[in-house]
Design a protein around this motif. Structure first.
Motif, PDB file in Angstrom:
ATOM      1  N   ARG A 345       0.831  -1.219   0.000  1.00 41.80           N
ATOM      2  CA  ARG A 345       0.000   0.000   0.000  1.00 41.80           C
ATOM      3  C   ARG A 345       0.865   1.268   0.000  1.00 41.80           C
ATOM      4  N   ILE A 346       1.830   1.277  -0.896  1.00 44.19           N
ATOM      5  CA  ILE A 346       2.778   2.388  -0.951  1.00 44.19           C
ATOM      6  C   ILE A 346       2.086   3.684  -1.358  1.00 44.19           C
ATOM      7  N   ALA A 347       1.052   3.606  -2.180  1.00 40.47           N
ATOM      8  CA  ALA A 347       0.344   4.827  -2.593  1.00 40.47           C
ATOM      9  C   ALA A 347      -0.213   5.571  -1.392  1.00 40.47           C
ATOM     10  N   ASP A 348      -0.761   4.851  -0.410  1.00 46.00           N
ATOM     11  CA  ASP A 348      -1.293   5.500   0.792  1.00 46.00           C
ATOM     12  C   ASP A 348      -0.186   6.194   1.572  1.00 46.00           C
ATOM     13  N   LYS A 349       0.950   5.521   1.714  1.00 51.81           N
ATOM     14  CA  LYS A 349       2.108   6.102   2.401  1.00 51.81           C
ATOM     15  C   LYS A 349       2.567   7.372   1.689  1.00 51.81           C
ATOM     16  N   VAL A 350       2.651   7.294   0.359  1.00 48.60           N
ATOM     17  CA  VAL A 350       3.122   8.414  -0.451  1.00 48.60           C
ATOM     18  C   VAL A 350       2.176   9.608  -0.338  1.00 48.60           C
ATOM     19  N   ALA A 351       0.867   9.348  -0.364  1.00 48.94           N
ATOM     20  CA  ALA A 351      -0.113  10.437  -0.238  1.00 48.94           C
ATOM     21  C   ALA A 351       0.059  11.162   1.090  1.00 48.94           C
ATOM     22  N   GLU A 352       0.226  10.410   2.154  1.00 46.23           N
ATOM     23  CA  GLU A 352       0.386  11.001   3.481  1.00 46.23           C
ATOM     24  C   GLU A 352       1.695  11.790   3.581  1.00 46.23           C
ATOM     25  N   GLN A 353       2.781  11.203   3.078  1.00 48.54           N
ATOM     26  CA  GLN A 353       4.068  11.897   3.130  1.00 48.54           C
ATOM     27  C   GLN A 353       4.046  13.171   2.296  1.00 48.54           C
ATOM     28  N   GLY A 354       3.387  13.117   1.153  1.00 52.54           N
ATOM     29  CA  GLY A 354       3.333  14.298   0.294  1.00 52.54           C
ATOM     30  C   GLY A 354       2.633  15.464   0.955  1.00 52.54           C
ATOM     31  N   GLU A 355       1.531  15.202   1.614  1.00 55.76           N
ATOM     32  CA  GLU A 355       0.815  16.278   2.303  1.00 55.76           C
ATOM     33  C   GLU A 355       1.653  16.834   3.454  1.00 55.76           C
ATOM     34  N   TRP A 356       2.311  15.946   4.188  1.00 52.90           N
ATOM     35  CA  TRP A 356       3.183  16.399   5.282  1.00 52.90           C
ATOM     36  C   TRP A 356       4.326  17.258   4.750  1.00 52.90           C
ATOM     37  N   LEU A 357       4.942  16.814   3.661  1.00 51.78           N
ATOM     38  CA  LEU A 357       6.087  17.537   3.110  1.00 51.78           C
ATOM     39  C   LEU A 357       5.668  18.892   2.546  1.00 51.78           C
ATOM     40  N   LYS A 358       4.528  18.947   1.866  1.00 53.39           N
ATOM     41  CA  LYS A 358       4.056  20.236   1.356  1.00 53.39           C
ATOM     42  C   LYS A 358       3.758  21.203   2.511  1.00 53.39           C
ATOM     43  N   GLY A 359       3.262  20.665   3.626  1.00 56.67           N
ATOM     44  CA  GLY A 359       3.026  21.508   4.802  1.00 56.67           C
ATOM     45  C   GLY A 359       4.317  22.076   5.357  1.00 56.67           C
ATOM     46  N   LYS A 360       5.344  21.243   5.429  1.00 56.11           N
ATOM     47  CA  LYS A 360       6.644  21.707   5.921  1.00 56.11           C
ATOM     48  C   LYS A 360       7.248  22.756   4.987  1.00 56.11           C
ATOM     49  N   LEU A 361       7.104  22.544   3.685  1.00 53.80           N
ATOM     50  CA  LEU A 361       7.621  23.514   2.718  1.00 53.80           C
ATOM     51  C   LEU A 361       6.826  24.814   2.764  1.00 53.80           C
ATOM     52  N   ALA A 362       5.539  24.726   3.042  1.00 54.76           N
ATOM     53  CA  ALA A 362       4.727  25.939   3.194  1.00 54.76           C
ATOM     54  C   ALA A 362       5.181  26.741   4.405  1.00 54.76           C
ATOM     55  N   GLU A 363       5.560  26.063   5.485  1.00 52.48           N
ATOM     56  CA  GLU A 363       6.115  26.753   6.656  1.00 52.48           C
ATOM     57  C   GLU A 363       7.444  27.415   6.305  1.00 52.48           C
ATOM     58  N   MET A 364       8.273  26.715   5.527  1.00 47.03           N
ATOM     59  CA  MET A 364       9.546  27.279   5.100  1.00 47.03           C
ATOM     60  C   MET A 364       9.333  28.485   4.193  1.00 47.03           C
ATOM     61  N   GLN A 365       8.269  28.443   3.397  1.00 50.24           N
ATOM     62  CA  GLN A 365       7.943  29.529   2.481  1.00 50.24           C
ATOM     63  C   GLN A 365       7.724  30.844   3.238  1.00 50.24           C
ATOM     64  N   LYS A 366       7.173  30.765   4.446  1.00 52.37           N
ATOM     65  CA  LYS A 366       6.939  31.969   5.244  1.00 52.37           C
ATOM     66  C   LYS A 366       8.255  32.645   5.626  1.00 52.37           C
ATOM     67  N   ARG A 367       9.297  31.856   5.811  1.00 56.88           N
ATOM     68  CA  ARG A 367      10.604  32.406   6.185  1.00 56.88           C
ATOM     69  C   ARG A 367      11.460  32.741   4.968  1.00 56.88           C
ATOM     70  N   PHE A 368      11.172  32.060   3.852  1.00 55.36           N
ATOM     71  CA  PHE A 368      11.953  32.279   2.625  1.00 55.36           C
ATOM     72  C   PHE A 368      10.986  32.596   1.485  1.00 55.36           C
ATOM     73  N   PRO A 369      10.599  33.859   1.331  1.00 60.87           N
ATOM     74  CA  PRO A 369       9.596  34.211   0.315  1.00 60.87           C
ATOM     75  C   PRO A 369      10.056  34.004  -1.124  1.00 60.87           C
ATOM     76  N   VAL A 370      11.339  33.622  -1.350  1.00 59.81           N
ATOM     77  CA  VAL A 370      11.735  33.240  -2.714  1.00 59.81           C
ATOM     78  C   VAL A 370      11.007  31.969  -3.131  1.00 59.81           C
ATOM     79  N   ILE A 371      10.468  31.232  -2.158  1.00 62.38           N
ATOM     80  CA  ILE A 371       9.600  30.094  -2.486  1.00 62.38           C
ATOM     81  C   ILE A 371       8.220  30.666  -2.797  1.00 62.38           C
ATOM     82  N   GLY A 372       7.926  30.805  -4.078  1.00 61.28           N
ATOM     83  CA  GLY A 372       6.675  31.450  -4.475  1.00 61.28           C
ATOM     84  C   GLY A 372       5.472  30.547  -4.377  1.00 61.28           C
ATOM     85  N   HIS A 373       5.684  29.252  -4.644  1.00 63.62           N
ATOM     86  CA  HIS A 373       4.543  28.333  -4.660  1.00 63.62           C
ATOM     87  C   HIS A 373       5.042  26.907  -4.476  1.00 63.62           C
ATOM     88  N   VAL A 374       4.318  26.137  -3.689  1.00 65.74           N
ATOM     89  CA  VAL A 374       4.600  24.718  -3.473  1.00 65.74           C
ATOM     90  C   VAL A 374       3.382  23.938  -3.956  1.00 65.74           C
TER      91      VAL A 374
END
Length: 461
Positions: A345-374
């Protein structure tokens, strides 16, 4: 006499005493100017395991490219290696043209079971070894089925570098020196979460693009003859990791069905659990007429396959052939890979990790506005790099910064992190890691990426 295993071990031992620069200089001497990855990622690989690569200078890198998504299970997964060894010792020929074997039979049955409705309405066509070969076959078949010659593709799409595949690819750079592209290819705008091609943005932009497509097909004054096929990616990869909105995909499916136009879904990069579902088109709940599969389907070895709705299997025997359709070793590694992806069931694992990672990158985006979009789905993620000190456009988007993106790829590499770039002007950093990457390794990615931002002179706010 030195055995092959001893020889390879000896080569590996000798390589670790040499430099990346030495091997890169020799590569430049041996190979055509067309080589590209060594210019961005200047290393010579000595060994690899899981999500990690070691170069000839014994430096380790976290690999978030994974063969452009080919290595779904990462490097040298033990079960994949065992499947190779089993074929070698089985007595099977290494390739069989399109003759069948018990291994091919098992692979075919398992692959079909993963298609919509367990593949009951589909048959398989094994093509040449690359995704581009499969695209060529899909385009030819659509023309044969419909008796029409036109194809609709989409800006930002990538389908390969062979003649027909390049003709339906959006990127203009490789087309500039090639005259006589395949005729009657009509490009249409593809939705973009950050930079709406119609300059509208949001849900209104998606609705307008949906209407635009339907109107083009129905309008007797559109100037575009009814095409044989529409070809697209449900998540554009090279084009900057752009997921198609479900509403837009559903409308394209409805309109193509109503007009007898074959819908070709290119799942070469996005397929096989990469986006958190087995196929990216499943996010919209649609069924394509032709599914193009390569990369992960071969478990790291060359293989390309079409899934064709049986009603459109209009080929006559021998009307599309290819020597390397019967790569038995790739079917063994592919079968092993598909079973692991499905049974664990790797697809389920991947879906969960992807949402977590996008959340972490969105937090990083607040500190580094050169990240325009994730953006992205599952472990197919894009990070668009922008110029936050320049004026926003009317949709609130900052200008893209391809130069900083290139610098960040370089500083990531120096920090031991391998990423690819894509999108317009190469402004998007792209993640395509092993689907078995651990949460701890994703934390390492975040640490290395932040360090690379700082090393590139990007100051946090």
């Amino acid at each position: 006499m030195m055995t092959d295993k001893v020889r390879i071990n000896s080569l590996n031992a000798n390589s670790l005493s040499q430099s990346n620069e030495t091997f890169l200089a020799r590569q430049a001497e041996f190979e055509s100017n067309v080589r590209s990855y060594p210019r961005k990622l200047p290393l010579a690989i000595a060994k690899a395991q899981g999500a990690w690569i070691t170069d000839v200078e014994n430096k380790q890198y976290l690999d978030c490219l994974a063969g452009a998504g080919t290595l779904a299970l990462g490097h040298n997964h033990p079960d994949v290696i065992q499947s190779i060894q089993s074929v070698i010792t089985s007595g099977l020929p290494l390739h069989t043209l399109d003759l069948t074997t018990p291994l091919k039979d098992e692979f075919s049955a398992y692959l079909l079971s993963l298609l919509p409705d367990q593949g009951k309405e589909y048959c398989l066509q094994f093509t040449g070894p690359s995704g581009a070969d499969a695209v060529e076959a899909a385009l030819k078949l659509a023309k044969k089925v419909t008796g029409r010659s036109g194809v609709i593709s989409f800006s930002g799409g990538y389908h390969g570098m062979t003649h027909g595949a390049l003709s339906v690819t959006g990127n203009l750079s490789p087309k500039e020196a090639v005259n006589g592209m395949m005729p009657e290819v009509q490009f249409m705008p593809y939705p973009h979460q950050y930079r709406c091609p119609l300059g509208i943005g949001g849900e209104a932009g998606v609705k307008a693009l949906t209407y635009y497509f339907e109107n083009l097909i129905n309008d007797v004054e559109s100037g575009v003859r009814k095409p044989a096929a529409v070809i697209l990616e449900a998540v554009q990869g090279e084009g900057g990791v752009n997921p198609a909105p479900a509403e837009w995909l559903q409308r394209i499916r409805k309109v193509t069905q109503e007009h007898g136009i074959l819908l070709i879904l290119d799942e070469v990069q996005a397929g096989f659990a990469r986006t958190g579902k087995f196929f990216a088109f499943e996010h919209a709940g649609i069924e394509p007429d032709i599914i193009v599969m390569s990369k992960a389907v071969g478990g790291g070895l060359p293989l390309a396959v079409l899934g064709i709705k049986k009603q459109f299997d209009a080929w006559s025997p021998g009307h599309h052939t290819g020597t390397f359709r019967g790569n038995q070793m790739a079917m063994a590694t592919g079968l092993t890979t598909l079973k692991i992806l499905k049974e664990e069931r790797i697809a389920d694992k991947v879906a969960e990790q992807g949402e977590w990672l996008k959340g972490k990158l969105a937090e990083m985006q607040k500190r580094f506005p050169v990240i325009g979009h994730v953006r992205g789905l599952g472990l197919m993620i894009g990070i668009e790099i922008v110029k936050p000190h320049e004026a926003q456009d009317h949709m609130g988007c900052y200008p893209a910064d391809g130069e900083l993106s290139a610098l960040l790829q370089k500083t990531c590499f120096e920090a031991g992190l391998i990423l690819e770039r894509g999108g317009r002007g190469g402004c998007v950093l792209r993640l395509l890691p092993s689907l078995l990457i651990s949460n701890a390794e994703l934390e390492i990615f975040l640490e290395k990426f932040e360090q690379a931002l700082l090393n590139a002179g990007v100051k946090p706010v």
